[in-house]
Design a protein around this motif. Structure first.
Motif, PDB file in Angstrom:
ATOM      1  N   LYS A 133     -37.437  24.804  -1.128  1.00 37.19           N
ATOM      2  CA  LYS A 133     -36.520  25.321  -0.114  1.00 37.19           C
ATOM      3  C   LYS A 133     -35.225  25.825  -0.749  1.00 37.19           C
ATOM      4  N   ARG A 134     -34.734  25.096  -1.767  1.00 40.25           N
ATOM      5  CA  ARG A 134     -33.499  25.491  -2.440  1.00 40.25           C
ATOM      6  C   ARG A 134     -33.694  26.801  -3.203  1.00 40.25           C
ATOM      7  N   TRP A 135     -34.852  26.932  -3.851  1.00 36.30           N
ATOM      8  CA  TRP A 135     -35.112  28.167  -4.599  1.00 36.30           C
ATOM      9  C   TRP A 135     -35.293  29.367  -3.668  1.00 36.30           C
ATOM     10  N   LEU A 136     -35.855  29.115  -2.482  1.00 37.66           N
ATOM     11  CA  LEU A 136     -36.082  30.209  -1.545  1.00 37.66           C
ATOM     12  C   LEU A 136     -34.781  30.820  -1.029  1.00 37.66           C
ATOM     13  N   VAL A 137     -33.719  30.001  -0.977  1.00 32.65           N
ATOM     14  CA  VAL A 137     -32.420  30.512  -0.482  1.00 32.65           C
ATOM     15  C   VAL A 137     -31.475  30.857  -1.626  1.00 32.65           C
ATOM     16  N   GLY A 138     -32.033  30.880  -2.871  1.00 32.51           N
ATOM     17  CA  GLY A 138     -31.226  31.350  -3.975  1.00 32.51           C
ATOM     18  C   GLY A 138     -30.602  30.276  -4.824  1.00 32.51           C
ATOM     19  N   GLY A 139     -31.094  29.038  -4.786  1.00 36.29           N
ATOM     20  CA  GLY A 139     -30.554  27.978  -5.627  1.00 36.29           C
ATOM     21  C   GLY A 139     -30.749  28.309  -7.104  1.00 36.29           C
ATOM     22  N   ASN A 140     -29.844  27.852  -7.977  1.00 35.20           N
ATOM     23  CA  ASN A 140     -29.976  28.155  -9.395  1.00 35.20           C
ATOM     24  C   ASN A 140     -30.001  26.875 -10.216  1.00 35.20           C
ATOM     25  N   ALA A 141     -29.990  27.024 -11.546  1.00 32.74           N
ATOM     26  CA  ALA A 141     -30.165  25.870 -12.427  1.00 32.74           C
ATOM     27  C   ALA A 141     -29.015  24.883 -12.323  1.00 32.74           C
ATOM     28  N   ALA A 168     -45.527   8.826  -5.246  1.00 27.12           N
ATOM     29  CA  ALA A 168     -46.034  10.195  -5.193  1.00 27.12           C
ATOM     30  C   ALA A 168     -45.488  10.933  -3.977  1.00 27.12           C
ATOM     31  N   ARG A 169     -45.368  10.210  -2.847  1.00 27.03           N
ATOM     32  CA  ARG A 169     -44.846  10.844  -1.641  1.00 27.03           C
ATOM     33  C   ARG A 169     -43.383  11.242  -1.834  1.00 27.03           C
ATOM     34  N   ASP A 170     -42.597  10.368  -2.479  1.00 27.07           N
ATOM     35  CA  ASP A 170     -41.191  10.691  -2.733  1.00 27.07           C
ATOM     36  C   ASP A 170     -41.056  11.901  -3.645  1.00 27.07           C
ATOM     37  N   GLU A 171     -41.918  11.955  -4.680  1.00 27.09           N
ATOM     38  CA  GLU A 171     -41.847  13.086  -5.602  1.00 27.09           C
ATOM     39  C   GLU A 171     -42.248  14.380  -4.905  1.00 27.09           C
ATOM     40  N   LEU A 172     -43.235  14.303  -3.993  1.00 24.39           N
ATOM     41  CA  LEU A 172     -43.648  15.495  -3.264  1.00 24.39           C
ATOM     42  C   LEU A 172     -42.526  15.985  -2.344  1.00 24.39           C
ATOM     43  N   LEU A 173     -41.785  15.060  -1.740  1.00 26.66           N
ATOM     44  CA  LEU A 173     -40.653  15.451  -0.889  1.00 26.66           C
ATOM     45  C   LEU A 173     -39.570  16.152  -1.702  1.00 26.66           C
ATOM     46  N   LYS A 174     -39.304  15.641  -2.913  1.00 25.69           N
ATOM     47  CA  LYS A 174     -38.320  16.284  -3.778  1.00 25.69           C
ATOM     48  C   LYS A 174     -38.773  17.683  -4.212  1.00 25.69           C
ATOM     49  N   ILE A 175     -40.056  17.831  -4.482  1.00 26.56           N
ATOM     50  CA  ILE A 175     -40.580  19.145  -4.858  1.00 26.56           C
ATOM     51  C   ILE A 175     -40.419  20.122  -3.695  1.00 26.56           C
ATOM     52  N   ASP A 176     -40.735  19.663  -2.461  1.00 27.61           N
ATOM     53  CA  ASP A 176     -40.574  20.523  -1.289  1.00 27.61           C
ATOM     54  C   ASP A 176     -39.119  20.937  -1.123  1.00 27.61           C
TER      55      ASP A 176
END
Length: 503
Positions: free
Chosen positions: A18-26, A6-14
């Motif tokens: 961060k990627r979406w906040l700087v404009g990451g796409n699909a 669960a901790r690893d999955e939460l880190l990936k979600i975080d």
């Protein structure tokens, strides 16, 4: 505690956030950057669909992983107790809520008036519309709900006639205990006093004060020893209350009848005159003398509030009964009258209080402000006496008692009222004139006085009388949908339900 997965999955979600906040796409969504439990990477979905699915899963899983665990001592609340009368039917619940909202905007009546209107017609409030607060003084039928709100779960037998005793004192919540104490004091004053003496000391000062005030009901000489024991109580308000109750018994304490009192009474007496006239029948009047300064006026008002009235009468050279019976309310300043009445209500026995009320009632035709003074006597009147005074005032054509004023005297509909009586009162005549004037000027009701009177009629009148009152009000030009008629209409609607109890 989160597991490693669960901790690893939460880190990936975080990291995704961060990627979406700087404009990451699909295009950046790879199996390595997504939690392993996700299945949004699907060749049949477009890039926009994959991005939307990833965002949905990220929000949901993050909320679930970070949800706070409930406290270990959390307990499920028991079901709300049923009352002995049915709840108000659904079709009238909106009218009840509207009436309740109107009451909260006014200050002449309380929720208890509305609850008593329901009880008079055989119903209780729906719990989704109203629940009591822990210390609310409500009709006894709602006590099970008060217990539920206070998380005090006791057997229903306590609400079905079990007497209050030293053993079960703590089982009752404060408002319920006070109601039971007052009832016991009226039926068995000695037993109530013994119960208060045994249990009051366990309560906090504010609750202890309310409990000891119960001794004012059927106050008697046998209460003196217990009241004297309270003179050294740690709470100043309780000391003052005990001194006042002792004064009502004709017992002066050193703190009340001390040197200061004996000095102030003659000083106060100098600012009043006892006038006598008549040869065969002596007419006596206690009137204020002319003063030389505002300072003297301030001192006179202050001393009228604190000086023993028996010492004051003695300094005037008259009996206390003469002072209270021949005090000229119309010749004194209103503030001086308020101080004098407040002193009497706190310290004089019922005998003198009744003499003062009679004198005040006699002076009302020439002293309209006396109605506000009369309200100061209400704590010393039982409900029967209050009702009698209200009816006498309401039917007295020389006195302007409004329907809203009646709410101070009674808390439930008055079944003795009928339309032939109501339509002849000064209150109805004044209301009719005011409504007609308002309709003529503005074509609608926009007057606080009218609003207050119409609401009071809805709370005060029996159903048949309320129906006639509504008909007459509509005939004056008030539109049927005016919100000011809501309380009156609610009264009538309750009578159309064919309730369990009908008036």
């Amino acid at each position: 505690m989160l597991s490693n997965v669960a901790r690893d999955e939460l880190l990936k979600i975080d990291a995704l956030y961060k990627r979406w906040l700087v404009g990451g796409n699909a295009a950046t969504l790879t199996a390595q950057c997504l939690p392993s439990s996700w299945a949004c990477k699907d060749g049949e979905r477009t890039e926009i669909q994959q991005r939307r699915m990833a965002l949905i899963l990220a929000v949901q899983q993050r909320e679930w992983l970070l949800r706070q665990a409930p406290p270990s001592n959390l307990q499920a609340k028991s079901a709300l107790p049923s009352l002995t009368l049915p709840c108000l039917i659904d079709s009238l619940r909106p009218s009840f809520r509207t009436s309740l909202a109107h009451l909260k905007k006014q200050y002449f009546a309380s929720t208890k008036h509305l609850l008593n209107l329901l009880l008079d017609r055989g119903y209780c409030a729906h719990p989704a519309d109203w629940l009591p607060q822990v210390n609310d003084e409500v009709p006894a039928i709602y006590w099970p709900w008060c217990e539920w709100v206070a998380n005090q779960h006791h057997s229903a037998s306590k609400l079905q006639g079990e007497p209050l005793t030293k053993e079960n004192w703590d089982d009752f919540f404060p408002a319920q205990r006070l109601a039971l104490l007052r009832a016991l004091r009226r039926s068995n004053a000695a037993e109530a006093r013994e119960l208060i003496a045994a249990c009051a000391h366990k309560e906090a000062a504010d609750k202890r004060l309310n409990i000891i005030e119960v001794l004012g009901i059927n106050l008697q000489a046998d209460d003196q020893p217990y009241l004297e024991s309270l003179i050294n109580d740690r709470a100043k308000k309780i000391v003052t209350l005990s001194q006042q109750l002792l004064a009502r018994l004709g017992v002066g304490s050193a703190k009340v009848e001390g040197v200061e009192q004996s000095q102030l009474a003659p000083e106060l007496a100098q600012w009043f005159e006892v006038k006598k006239s008549g040869l065969l029948i002596k007419k006596i009047e206690v009137v204020p003398a002319l003063l030389k300064s505002k300072k003297q006026q301030a001192l006179r008002s202050e001393w009228l509030q604190v000086v023993s009235l028996s010492a004051f009468a003695q300094a005037l050279g008259i009996e206390l009964s003469i002072l209270v019976k021949h005090w000229q309310f119309s010749q004194n300043r209103q503030h001086d009258n308020e101080c004098f009445v407040g002193n009497a209500v706190a310290n004089l026995s019922d005998e003198y209080i009744h003499l003062m009320i009679e004198q005040l009632l006699a002076s009302l035709p020439d002293y309209p402000d006396g109605l506000s003074l009369l309200a100061l006597f209400l704590p010393r009147m039982d409900q029967t006496y209050r009702s009698k005074i209200m009816f006498d005032l309401l039917t007295n054509h020389k006195v302007q008692l409004s329907f809203a004023d009646c709410m101070d005297y009674v808390s439930q509909p008055q079944l003795e009222l009928d339309w032939q009586l109501v339509c002849k009162t000064q209150a109805w005549q004044a209301l009719s004139v005011l409504i007609s004037k308002q309709i003529k000027e503005t074509n609608h009701i926009d007057e606080y006085t009218i609003t207050r009177e119409l609401m009071a009629l809805g709370l005060l009148l029996p159903a048949s009388c309320a129906r006639e009152a509504l008909s007459q009000i509509l005939a004056l030009g008030v539109v049927n949908v005016d919100p000011m008629l809501d309380m009156l209409k609610f009264n009538i609607q309750l009578s159309d339900l064919k309730p369990i109890y009908s008036n």
